[in-house]
Design an enzyme around this catalytic site. Structure first.
Site, short mmCIF file in Angstrom:
data_model
loop_
_atom_site.label_atom_id
_atom_site.label_comp_id
_atom_site.label_asym_id
_atom_site.label_seq_id
_atom_site.Cartn_x
_atom_site.Cartn_y
_atom_site.Cartn_z
N CYS A 1 -4.63 6.20 -4.36
CA CYS A 1 -4.01 4.88 -4.23
C CYS A 1 -2.56 5.02 -4.68
O CYS A 1 -2.29 5.23 -5.86
CB CYS A 1 -4.75 3.85 -5.07
SG CYS A 1 -3.98 2.21 -5.06
N CYS B 1 0.87 -1.18 0.00
CA CYS B 1 0.00 0.00 0.00
C CYS B 1 0.90 1.22 0.00
O CYS B 1 1.55 1.53 1.00
CB CYS B 1 -0.93 0.01 1.21
SG CYS B 1 -1.96 1.50 1.32
#
Length: 274
Positions: A217, A73
């Protein structure tokens, strides 16, 4: 249990120090904590653990709001770096960490941005994983009664990138979930909708695996730039404009690591009884 709420360009996290606290998170507990009406509310949970290797500073784990654990992530990596410095767990500017995906070096810059070495993008279908006979720059897929051209890449997690004329009108909410769980992605995938403004600038929306569309993201921004460079659409340094703000991505091509630079914001500290 003590925790912090943080975000990277609106992609928000519950961050927990498991170095000084004993904690255990079941998928059911994570889903309950992630609920924005009944819990803390977040896109992902970040759990900071002691290192498994004396050469590293920390290990950290990443869980989606649906309770599933993931290996990478990008926005979370930046928040992780800010968190361990804010909480006095380290005073280093170059922080060496491991995740389920491998090792990373995170650098906190003088202006409090965080630069992350995301490693080299991997376009091999088996690495994504993606069902294909051989590696291609562009794949043809059928989904939602449409023929879709896309690029696929692993940034430590699976990504599919589609070029669109305008991200504002892209079918993120309808096409995103269909592609996320497409049979050619056996472990599901993050779906990026990329608008090329010019070679040094793209706009991007991402439907994240296990979380839905998010404000930003980080690994999705890395994936979009990597695919864009592979397809000859983008320069080596690209500004990525997401709904939540800006990231800067740099990649010199095969044989080189990809770098992501962006902000990480501490929102508040809290305490919750489990």
């Amino acid at each position: 249990m003590q925790f912090s709420k943080m975000h990277g360009l609106g992609n928000d996290f519950m961050v927990v120090d498991a170095v000084t606290q004993n904690v255990f998170f079941s998928p059911e507990l994570i889903r309950r904590l992630a609920d924005r009406h009944l819990g803390v509310g977040f896109d992902q949970l970040l759990v900071i653990e002691p290192p498994y290797d004396p050469e590293l500073d920390f290990h950290y784990r990443i869980f989606n709001a649906d309770g599933s654990e993931v290996a990478q992530c990008g926005n979370g990596a930046r928040c992780f770096a800010r968190f361990v410095r804010l909480k006095g767990l380290t005073n280093k500017r170059d922080i060496r960490v491991s995740t389920a995906n491998g090792r990373m070096v995170l650098t906190v810059t003088d202006d409090d941005l965080v630069r992350v070495n995301m490693g080299e993008p991997n376009f091999e279908p088996s690495a994504v994983p993606f069902r294909a006979n051989k590696a291609e720059k562009t794949y043809i897929m059928r989904a939602a009664e449409q023929t879709i051209l896309c690029g696929v890449v692993s940034i430590g997690n699976p990504h599919c990138v589609i070029q669109v004329d305008d991200v504002d009108t892209a079918a993120v909410e309808t096409l995103g979930p269909v592609l996320e769980s497409h049979e050619r992605f056996p472990e599901r995938a993050n779906i990026g909708f990329m608008q090329v403004v010019k070679r040094e600038h793209i706009r991007l929306r991402v439907y994240e695996r296990g979380a839905g569309e998010t404000q930003a993201c980080g690994s999705g921004a890395c994936a979009a730039v990597a695919v864009g460079i592979q397809q000859g659409l983008l320069a080596e340094e690209v500004r990525v404009e997401l709904p939540g703000g800006r990231l800067d991505i740099a990649w010199k091509g095969p044989g080189h690591p990809l770098y992501m630079t962006g902000p990480a914001v501490h929102v508040y500290d809290g305490f919750i009884h489990l």
